[in-house]
Scaffold this motif. Structure first.
Motif, PDB file in Angstrom:
ATOM      1  N   THR A 175       6.265  -0.754 -25.175  1.00 49.85           N
ATOM      2  CA  THR A 175       5.935   0.002 -23.964  1.00 49.85           C
ATOM      3  C   THR A 175       4.443   0.249 -23.820  1.00 49.85           C
ATOM      4  N   ALA A 176       3.757   0.478 -24.941  1.00 48.18           N
ATOM      5  CA  ALA A 176       2.312   0.740 -24.875  1.00 48.18           C
ATOM      6  C   ALA A 176       1.553  -0.471 -24.329  1.00 48.18           C
ATOM      7  N   GLN A 177       1.919  -1.673 -24.833  1.00 49.71           N
ATOM      8  CA  GLN A 177       1.257  -2.888 -24.329  1.00 49.71           C
ATOM      9  C   GLN A 177       1.600  -3.136 -22.860  1.00 49.71           C
ATOM     10  N   ALA A 178       2.855  -2.793 -22.488  1.00 50.28           N
ATOM     11  CA  ALA A 178       3.260  -2.938 -21.086  1.00 50.28           C
ATOM     12  C   ALA A 178       2.420  -2.021 -20.198  1.00 50.28           C
ATOM     13  N   ARG A 179       2.178  -0.807 -20.666  1.00 52.66           N
ATOM     14  CA  ARG A 179       1.361   0.145 -19.910  1.00 52.66           C
ATOM     15  C   ARG A 179      -0.077  -0.378 -19.756  1.00 52.66           C
ATOM     16  N   SER A 180      -0.616  -0.977 -20.811  1.00 49.30           N
ATOM     17  CA  SER A 180      -1.971  -1.529 -20.752  1.00 49.30           C
ATOM     18  C   SER A 180      -2.056  -2.650 -19.714  1.00 49.30           C
ATOM     19  N   SER A 181      -1.070  -3.563 -19.740  1.00 51.88           N
ATOM     20  CA  SER A 181      -1.049  -4.652 -18.752  1.00 51.88           C
ATOM     21  C   SER A 181      -0.862  -4.110 -17.345  1.00 51.88           C
ATOM     22  N   LEU A 182      -0.041  -3.052 -17.227  1.00 51.91           N
ATOM     23  CA  LEU A 182       0.190  -2.428 -15.922  1.00 51.91           C
ATOM     24  C   LEU A 182      -1.106  -1.864 -15.348  1.00 51.91           C
ATOM     25  N   ASN A 183      -1.934  -1.232 -16.200  1.00 49.22           N
ATOM     26  CA  ASN A 183      -3.201  -0.668 -15.721  1.00 49.22           C
ATOM     27  C   ASN A 183      -4.103  -1.765 -15.158  1.00 49.22           C
ATOM     28  N   HIS A 184      -4.124  -2.920 -15.835  1.00 48.03           N
ATOM     29  CA  HIS A 184      -4.899  -4.058 -15.320  1.00 48.03           C
ATOM     30  C   HIS A 184      -4.299  -4.552 -13.994  1.00 48.03           C
ATOM     31  N   LEU A 185      -2.971  -4.561 -13.918  1.00 50.18           N
ATOM     32  CA  LEU A 185      -2.279  -5.003 -12.704  1.00 50.18           C
ATOM     33  C   LEU A 185      -2.629  -4.096 -11.518  1.00 50.18           C
ATOM     34  N   LYS A 186      -2.602  -2.785 -11.742  1.00 52.77           N
ATOM     35  CA  LYS A 186      -2.927  -1.832 -10.672  1.00 52.77           C
ATOM     36  C   LYS A 186      -4.375  -2.010 -10.198  1.00 52.77           C
ATOM     37  N   ASP A 187      -5.269  -2.253 -11.160  1.00 55.44           N
ATOM     38  CA  ASP A 187      -6.676  -2.442 -10.825  1.00 55.44           C
ATOM     39  C   ASP A 187      -6.865  -3.691  -9.955  1.00 55.44           C
ATOM     40  N   ARG A 188      -6.238  -4.791 -10.353  1.00 50.88           N
ATOM     41  CA  ARG A 188      -6.370  -6.042  -9.604  1.00 50.88           C
ATOM     42  C   ARG A 188      -5.743  -5.913  -8.213  1.00 50.88           C
ATOM     43  N   SER A 189      -4.574  -5.271  -8.135  1.00 50.65           N
ATOM     44  CA  SER A 189      -3.901  -5.100  -6.844  1.00 50.65           C
ATOM     45  C   SER A 189      -4.738  -4.243  -5.910  1.00 50.65           C
ATOM     46  N   GLY A 190      -5.381  -3.206  -6.479  1.00 51.20           N
ATOM     47  CA  GLY A 190      -6.253  -2.352  -5.677  1.00 51.20           C
ATOM     48  C   GLY A 190      -7.439  -3.114  -5.121  1.00 51.20           C
ATOM     49  N   ARG A 191      -8.006  -4.009  -5.954  1.00 56.92           N
ATOM     50  CA  ARG A 191      -9.154  -4.804  -5.505  1.00 56.92           C
ATOM     51  C   ARG A 191      -8.767  -5.766  -4.389  1.00 56.92           C
ATOM     52  N   GLN A 224       2.072  -9.496 -13.932  1.00 58.10           N
ATOM     53  CA  GLN A 224       3.467  -9.083 -13.690  1.00 58.10           C
ATOM     54  C   GLN A 224       4.389  -9.655 -14.763  1.00 58.10           C
ATOM     55  N   GLN A 225       4.136 -10.911 -15.140  1.00 52.71           N
ATOM     56  CA  GLN A 225       4.934 -11.529 -16.202  1.00 52.71           C
ATOM     57  C   GLN A 225       4.690 -10.853 -17.550  1.00 52.71           C
ATOM     58  N   MET A 226       3.446 -10.469 -17.799  1.00 48.20           N
ATOM     59  CA  MET A 226       3.102  -9.839 -19.085  1.00 48.20           C
ATOM     60  C   MET A 226       3.746  -8.463 -19.218  1.00 48.20           C
ATOM     61  N   VAL A 227       3.781  -7.704 -18.127  1.00 50.09           N
ATOM     62  CA  VAL A 227       4.449  -6.390 -18.154  1.00 50.09           C
ATOM     63  C   VAL A 227       5.916  -6.564 -18.537  1.00 50.09           C
ATOM     64  N   GLN A 228       6.583  -7.515 -17.897  1.00 45.97           N
ATOM     65  CA  GLN A 228       7.994  -7.760 -18.196  1.00 45.97           C
ATOM     66  C   GLN A 228       8.195  -8.252 -19.628  1.00 45.97           C
ATOM     67  N   LEU A 229       7.288  -9.114 -20.079  1.00 46.80           N
ATOM     68  CA  LEU A 229       7.378  -9.654 -21.439  1.00 46.80           C
ATOM     69  C   LEU A 229       7.334  -8.536 -22.476  1.00 46.80           C
ATOM     70  N   TYR A 230       6.390  -7.617 -22.330  1.00 45.42           N
ATOM     71  CA  TYR A 230       6.256  -6.534 -23.308  1.00 45.42           C
ATOM     72  C   TYR A 230       7.424  -5.556 -23.240  1.00 45.42           C
ATOM     73  N   LEU A 231       7.908  -5.271 -22.015  1.00 42.28           N
ATOM     74  CA  LEU A 231       9.047  -4.360 -21.886  1.00 42.28           C
ATOM     75  C   LEU A 231      10.300  -4.946 -22.528  1.00 42.28           C
ATOM     76  N   GLU A 232      10.506  -6.264 -22.376  1.00 40.96           N
ATOM     77  CA  GLU A 232      11.681  -6.906 -22.964  1.00 40.96           C
ATOM     78  C   GLU A 232      11.648  -6.897 -24.491  1.00 40.96           C
ATOM     79  N   GLN A 233      10.448  -6.724 -25.058  1.00 40.35           N
ATOM     80  CA  GLN A 233      10.322  -6.625 -26.512  1.00 40.35           C
ATOM     81  C   GLN A 233      10.257  -5.169 -26.984  1.00 40.35           C
ATOM     82  N   GLY A 234      10.341  -4.230 -26.031  1.00 42.33           N
ATOM     83  CA  GLY A 234      10.253  -2.816 -26.382  1.00 42.33           C
ATOM     84  C   GLY A 234       8.842  -2.347 -26.673  1.00 42.33           C
TER      85      GLY A 234
END
Length: 395
Positions: A320-336, A308-318
């Motif tokens: 977006t692609a890295q934020a999307r990558s971290s988000l995909n990992h976040l969704k996977d972990r939350s699903g598990r 969650q922190q990494m998604v915010q970190l990448y978005l604050e730097q603009g």
């Protein structure tokens, strides 16, 4: 440790019981200092000898009890519980004071193990049994441990007022018997409980009391935790520079004395505060370290918080692609993990990423859904969901 080594050496061959007890205390010291490998090695080499059969049984029970504590400290809960049950079985014959004292300790250890395994009913029953035995034989420190355990159970359920009552009873006993470590642990727990009801002044008071107790002995793990908790309070009050100082102290102590789990949390705290201060390279480095440790440990809950922190970190730097990558990992972990709160959190962050990607309609739907879920247990992310929802409508 130095004194115990002398005691064991002077007793060798003359006072078997004293020698055995000194050796057991050395093992216990290793356990208290989180020195797992040296402690286990010494425990395996331990030779228990006594001319009294009852004393022999008690000493053997203590050896098995300590083995169970080491296993519990390593997260091997079921194996630890088997040891605790075996230790009870070694206390044979009519129950004398010594047997009841060991029994009370075993009940407390069993309760703690069941609590860690998520079996609340079994844990509470055993804490009450320990308390009953301790009151019967007037064993105040064992009673304080039982009270502290019951307090942590209420705290885990967010029943903070009830938890505070138990913690205060326990700390009163520890203060009467001048037990710095007991006062330290209860002060930390009281600070957490008051933080849970958003009484930051009272929380800070107890964390400062804990810092005072840290100065009375060698408690680097607890000192690291206290620094992290005071950092949380400074962060809540918007004092980012002060929070950063405390988080850095936590990280330094954790790297020297802590295990990988405490280090992962310390790295995440530093990463979060450095993100808020705008020091993005340092924040990214720390969050990456946190993620690596948590992946190694298989800690899904901890990894979700770091991502969650990494998604915010990448978005604050603009980025977006890295934020999307971290988000995909976040969704996977939350699903598990499969828990509603974490799933709602991942929905929230997906909505934020979608907003930054210019997909306003999709973002709005996800932000509304996440807000409905998160508002059932209001907190920081409920506010974040409202802010992002408003920003999405504005866009």
């Amino acid at each position: 440790m130095h004194t115990l080594a002398h005691l064991r050496a002077r007793s060798r061959g003359r006072f078997k019981d004293v020698e055995s007890l000194a050796s057991l205390l050395e093992v216990l010291m290793h356990l208290e200092m989180r020195e797992i490998r040296p402690g286990l090695s010494r425990l395996e080499l331990l030779k228990i000898e006594s001319d009294d059969p009852r004393m022999q049984g008690r000493l053997e029970a203590l050896v098995v009890l300590l083995r169970g504590r080491f296993l519990s400290a390593q997260g091997q809960i079921e194996e630890a519980l088997k040891c605790f049950e075996e230790a009870l079985g070694l206390l044979t014959g009519p129950a004398h004071l010594e047997d009841l004292t060991i029994t009370a300790e075993i009940y407390n250890d069993q309760a703690h193990a069941h609590q860690r395994a998520g079996r609340a009913d079994e844990a509470m029953k055993l804490y009450v049994q320990a308390d009953t035995v301790c009151r019967h034989i007037v064993f105040p420190l064992g009673m304080a441990r039982s009270l502290r355990g019951r307090g942590t159970m209420h705290s885990d359920r967010k029943e903070f007022s009830e938890a505070i009552r138990y913690f205060k009873e326990a700390v009163d006993i520890y203060q009467r018997h001048d037990s710095p470590h007991g006062i330290l642990r209860c002060s930390i727990l009281l600070g957490r409980a008051y933080y849970g009801i958003h009484d930051l002044r009272e929380a800070l008071f107890y964390f400062e009391e804990a810092r005072l107790q840290c100065g009375k002995g060698r408690y680097p793990i607890e000192e690291a935790e206290v620094n992290a908790r005071v950092g949380d309070i400074m962060l809540s009050e918007g004092q980012y520079e002060k929070a950063a100082e405390f988080y850095e102290q936590d990280l330094q102590l954790s790297q020297v004395h802590g295990d990988e789990r405490s280090q992962s949390h310390a790295f995440r705290n530093v990463g979060r505060i450095q993100r808020l201060l705008g020091n993005f390279p340092r924040a990214e480095q720390c969050l990456m370290m946190s993620g690596q440790l948590l992946t190694k440990l298989g800690d899904q809950q901890g990894m979700i918080s770091t991502l969650q922190q990494m998604v915010q970190l990448y978005l604050e730097q603009g980025k977006t692609a890295q934020a999307r990558s971290s988000l995909n990992h976040l969704k996977d972990r939350s699903g598990r993990l499969g828990r509603p709160h974490e799933k709602a959190g991942s929905q929230l962050f997906e909505g934020i990423v979608l907003r930054h990607e210019g997909k306003g309609e999709q973002a709005l739907r996800l932000l509304k859904d996440s807000y409905r879920q998160l508002s059932q247990e209001p907190g920081f992310y409920t506010v974040l969901a409202q802010v992002e929802w408003a920003q999405c409508c504005f866009d």
